[in-house]
Every structure is written in structure tokens, then in C-alpha cells.
Scaffold this active site. Structure first.
Site, PDB file in Angstrom:
ATOM      1  N   SER A   1      -1.943  -3.881   0.952  1.00  0.00           N
ATOM      2  CA  SER A   1      -2.232  -5.530   1.440  1.00  0.00           C
ATOM      3  C   SER A   1      -1.850  -6.390   0.254  1.00  0.00           C
ATOM      4  O   SER A   1      -0.645  -6.322  -0.162  1.00  0.00           O
ATOM      5  CB  SER A   1      -3.620  -5.546   1.757  1.00  0.00           C
ATOM      6  OG  SER A   1      -4.014  -6.977   2.242  1.00  0.00           O
TER       7      SER A   1
ATOM      8  N   ASP B   1       0.434 -12.581   2.680  1.00  0.00           N
ATOM      9  CA  ASP B   1       0.169 -11.481   1.620  1.00  0.00           C
ATOM     10  C   ASP B   1       1.098 -10.293   1.938  1.00  0.00           C
ATOM     11  O   ASP B   1       1.838 -10.348   2.964  1.00  0.00           O
ATOM     12  CB  ASP B   1      -1.414 -10.938   1.602  1.00  0.00           C
ATOM     13  CG  ASP B   1      -1.898 -10.545   2.847  1.00  0.00           C
ATOM     14  OD1 ASP B   1      -1.388 -10.660   3.685  1.00  0.00           O
ATOM     15  OD2 ASP B   1      -2.764  -9.690   2.763  1.00  0.00           O
TER      16      ASP B   1
ATOM     17  N   ASP C   1       1.022  -7.356   3.445  1.00  0.00           N
ATOM     18  CA  ASP C   1       1.049  -6.767   4.867  1.00  0.00           C
ATOM     19  C   ASP C   1       1.082  -7.844   5.655  1.00  0.00           C
ATOM     20  O   ASP C   1       0.920  -7.440   6.937  1.00  0.00           O
ATOM     21  CB  ASP C   1       0.087  -5.697   4.985  1.00  0.00           C
ATOM     22  CG  ASP C   1      -1.360  -5.990   5.026  1.00  0.00           C
ATOM     23  OD1 ASP C   1      -1.648  -6.990   4.416  1.00  0.00           O
ATOM     24  OD2 ASP C   1      -2.189  -5.177   5.679  1.00  0.00           O
TER      25      ASP C   1
ATOM     26  N   ASP D   1      -1.317  -9.838   6.900  1.00  0.00           N
ATOM     27  CA  ASP D   1      -2.767 -10.144   7.880  1.00  0.00           C
ATOM     28  C   ASP D   1      -3.478 -11.010   7.400  1.00  0.00           C
ATOM     29  O   ASP D   1      -4.402 -11.606   7.969  1.00  0.00           O
ATOM     30  CB  ASP D   1      -3.284  -8.835   7.830  1.00  0.00           C
ATOM     31  CG  ASP D   1      -4.105  -8.339   6.474  1.00  0.00           C
ATOM     32  OD1 ASP D   1      -3.737  -8.941   5.476  1.00  0.00           O
ATOM     33  OD2 ASP D   1      -4.994  -7.419   6.547  1.00  0.00           O
TER      34      ASP D   1
END
Length: 452
Positions: free
Chosen positions: A101, A241, A243, A245
Site C-alpha cells: 500500500s 497511494d 495500491d 485504494d
């Protein structure tokens, strides 16, 4: 949380803590647990972000999945919510995302989604951990036709892009937008999606090299985007960010619009449209006092959970709410997807701007944020992190600071779910008060359990 699984899957320094051997075990045992009741050959989707360790871990994880007879569909670089969406839409047995992340490139993580597109329940994670820790691997070892096969599923990203565009219910022609893809997973989708929606784009953080994910770009470092918005005279900036999400926005003046403000803007619009389930928004203990006051003023109920988007989602599922999220930028629209989705959130925010005709600064001005300060204190190890609130000196200083605030503010001290950090946060009417409270607590924490 279990021995290996934190609040967002298994995380650690790649090739040191999260090794190829561990990735193989997670693939083998995780795949078995998630597919043992399948009547047909199980199918698992695998995606990753742009970290240099992603290919190494993916190959090991996929080998583990194949070893128990699972058909693996490799999505390549894709946003985490893209994996969740495709698993549910296509009827796959499970999905796996390889990402840490917003963490730096040296870290990586592995998280699982069930066939319903939701993150795994604690019970399933514990079942996987028990198999990892067993003295002997007793799972079946099929050969020849019993083994799984690997398939490239490059059209998966295109399917996810098409889904995102349908949620706009129109286009964004005439809007000048700066996108920041954090040198991360959204670099494979964001430009295409927003260009197809006719926004005029400036894109930064779009040149991943395996090491620069989240480095001075993305939702945790929106300063570069803010500067670019002002330079280009854009209407807003949208930062994801690693990833994708999460979403953090910037208004036309370069002012940051965090998850709290975005949730208020979208939540109020949904309420006015009669589309906010039970007139309620689900958020966490990290959301600002000013945010809650604004919700109350707008006639929106709030339900508060522990930190972590998985807890927000659990509450939403349990009580049939359809919108919630975190100050950090995770926002969950259960009418569209099963997990936090930065690009989906960005589209919904732009949709509100389009439908109301207001600028982002006008929409965000309805929330007055209390001064807040958050400091992450690195502690000796995870054991120290978990037992921090049992240390008498730490208990004492928190109690003293709470007394000094006279009920006009709040303090939150909690362990990170993914790193050996203790997070110290406070809100108060003035910056001076909040600095004093946080700095005083941090000093004691560092003295008692900090890394010397």
C-alpha cells in the site's frame, strides 16, 4: 490480528521478513483454505503493485497456488480494488494482491480476498496460519493433470477500467485535473479512465522503476501535486497511494482535502439525493471532531469503528450501510465495490462537483477541521507496541494530558496494524495545545519503549 496476518494481510520487509518461502506457503495453504469446498477447479486471481519485489513474491505465491491444483489468473500490475472487483464479477474462488500500500518500496505484503470480493475473515486467516505453523505439510500434492495452470489475464485491467467509467454517469469535459499515481498500481489505469471521461489531464508519479513507489508522490505526499495544481491552474488534484485504494485531493488553491472532507462532501450529496443508506456514514476513531460536527449539522448520522478499512466494511455489511471510510483516504462505496477504491472515490468526488457546479474549495469549506497532530513513534518491536498501554508512565501522561484539555479535544494512542509503531494523535482548539499534548506524550513513549 494473528501471528502473521495484520489488519491488512501479511506484511514485512521483502526478502527479509516476507520471503519467497513464506509467499509459497501463503499461496499453497491460503489457496487450499479458500478453495477446499469448490465443486469445480478453483480459480484465483493474482495482482501486484509496482514494487521491485512484486515479481519475486508473485512467482513464489503462484507456485504455491498451482501446487494444490488451482488455476491462477495473473492480472499483472493492477489496483487492489481491481482485484476485489474482478474476483466478485467473474465468480473466481479468491483473489490475492501483492502490495504494501502506502509503505516504502522495501516492504511488501500479501492480502487475500474471498470469492465475494471482501477481505478474509479472521477465522480464515487463523486457519491459514495453523497450516503454516504445522510440523508437517499434509496437504495433497497432485501431479500431472492434478496441477494448476497459469494464465495471463491482461484484459482484467481493461474490464476494471470499463467498470470505473460507468460509475461517472456522464463525463468530466471541461475539468482540468492533476492525477498523481504514486508511481504505483494506478499508473496502469488512471490516465486511461480519466482521459476517456474527457477530463484535461496533467499526470505525475507515473514512471515506476520498482523503487520509487510512494517516494515524494501519492496520497501520503500530496505536496508535489498541490504545487502542480497551482502551476497549471487546474480545478483539482487527485492522489492515490501505491495500491490505489486511497484518495487524497487538493483544491484549486492547492489546499489539501483529506478523507474526512471528501467523505463529508460525497456523503452530503448522497443524502440530498436520497442515496445514503439510513442517512448514516461509517468512519473510524481517527476522523476529526470538526468532521463529526459538520455531519451533525448536515443531518448525517455517524457510526465509529476501530482504525482500519476492514472494520469499516464489517460495520457496513453488518448493518446495511453503503458509504464509509477513513481520514487517510480509504473510502468504501458498497453500491459499487467491496473495498476502498481511490479511483472510484475520485470519480464520485468529481461527480459531486459536476452536479453542484461548485469548486472543490467551496464544497470543502463546510467542514472546519480542528488542529490535529499525529506522530508515529518507532518502538522496540511488535511486543512493545502491543503492550504500550500497560506501561504505567504512558498511562499516567495520557491521563494528565486528557485532564489538561478540559473536555475540549481528544487524545488517541494506538499501535499500528502493520509496523512496529505507536501512533500518538491529539486534537484541540489551537495548534499550541495540540503540539504540547502530543510532544509530551511522545517524549514519554520514546523514553519507555522507543528505539534508542
Amino acid at each position: 490480528m494473528g501471528k502473521y496476518f495484520g489488519t491488512d494481510g501479511v506484511r514485512g520487509e521483502a526478502n527479509v521478513e516476507l520471503t519467497p518461502e513464506m509467499a509459497f506457503k501463503l499461496g499453497r495453504f491460503g489457496g487450499y483454505v479458500l478453495s477446499q469446498h469448490e465443486l469445480e477447479t478453483p480459480k484465483v486471481y493474482v495482482g501486484r503493485d509496482t514494487r521491485i519485489s512484486g515479481q519475486m513474491l508473485a512467482s513464489s505465491l503462484i507456485s504455491g497456488l498451482l501446487s494444490v491444483g488451482i488455476e491462477v489468473y495473473d492480472l499483472g500490475v493492477i489496483a487492489t480494488p481491481g482485484v476485489a472487483y474482478l474476483v466478485k464479477k467473474d465468480g473466481a474462488s479468491a483473489g490475492v494482491m501483492i502490495s504494501a500500500s502506502h509503505n516504502p518500496a522495501l516492504d511488501n505484503g500479501i492480502k487475500f480476498f474471498g470469492g465475494d470480493g471482501y477481505k478474509l475473515e479472521d477465522e480464515k486467516e487463523l486457519e491459514i496460519e495453523a497450516l503454516i505453523d504445522a510440523k508437517e505439510d499434509t496437504l495433497p500434492r497432485p501431479s500431472a493433470q492434478g496441477l494448476g495452470m497459469l494464465h495471463d489475464y491482461i484484459e482484467g485491467v481493461r474490464k476494471y477500467q470499463a467498470f470505473l467509467k460507468t460509475t461517472a454517469e456522464g463525463d468530466f469535459e471541461g475539468y482540468n485535473v492533476v492525477l498523481d499515481t504514486a508511481n504505483g498500481a494506478s499508473y496502469t489505469s488512471a490516465r486511461a479512465v480519466f482521459a476517456d471521461l474527457k477530463a484535461n489531464l496533467t499526470v505525475i508519479g507515473e514512471n515506476p522503476d520498482g523503487l520509487n513507489i510512494n517516494v515524494k508522490v501519492g496520497s501520503t505526499h500530496p505536496e508535489a501535486m498541490a504545487k502542480k495544481v497551482v502551476e497549471t491552474g487546474s480545478d483539482l488534484g487527485l492522489a492515490f497511494d501505491g495500491d490505489a485504494d486511497r484518495l487524497i485531493a487538493v483544491d484549486e488553491n492547492g489546499e489539501i482535502v483529506d478523507g474526512d472532507k471528501i467523505m463529508f462532501i460525497v456523503g452530503k450529496y448522497l443524502l440530498e439525493q436520497g442515496k445514503l443508506a439510513q442517512d448514516t456514514l461509517v468512519t473510524t476513531v481517527m476522523s476529526n471532531l470538526g468532521f463529526h460536527l459538520a455531519l451533525e449539522e448536515a443531518g448525517i448520522n455517524s457510526v465509529i469503528t476501530a482504525v482500519g478499512d476492514r472494520y469499516v466494511v464489517e460495520e457496513m455489511k453488518k448493518n446495511n450501510y453503503n458509504f464509509g471510510g477513513e481520514q487517510s483516504g480509504h473510502m468504501i462505496f458498497l453500491d459499487y465495490n467491496t473495498t476502498g477504491d481511490g479511483q472510484l472515490s475520485a470519480i464520485q468526488l468529481l461527480k459531486v462537483m459536476r452536479e453542484t457546479g461548485k469548486t472543490l474549495s467551496e464544497l470543502a469549506s463546510e467542514v472546519t477541521i480542528y488542529p490535529q497532530k499525529l506522530v508515529n513513534v518507532r518502538v522496540k518491536d511488535n511486543a512493545a507496541k502491543k503492550s504500550a498501554m500497560d506501561v504505567p508512565a504512558i498511562q499516567k501522561v495520557i491521563s494528565e494530558m486528557e485532564t489538561s484539555m478540559n473536555g475540549k479535544g481528544r487524545i488517541l494512542v494506538r499501535p499500528s496494524g502493520t509496523e512496529p509503531l505507536l501512533r500518538v494523535m491529539a486534537e484541540a482548539p489551537t495548534h499550541e495545545q495540540v503540539d504540547h499534548v502530543v510532544d509530551t506524550i511522545v517524549e514519554v513513549v520514546e523514553e519507555e519503549i522507543g528505539v534508542k
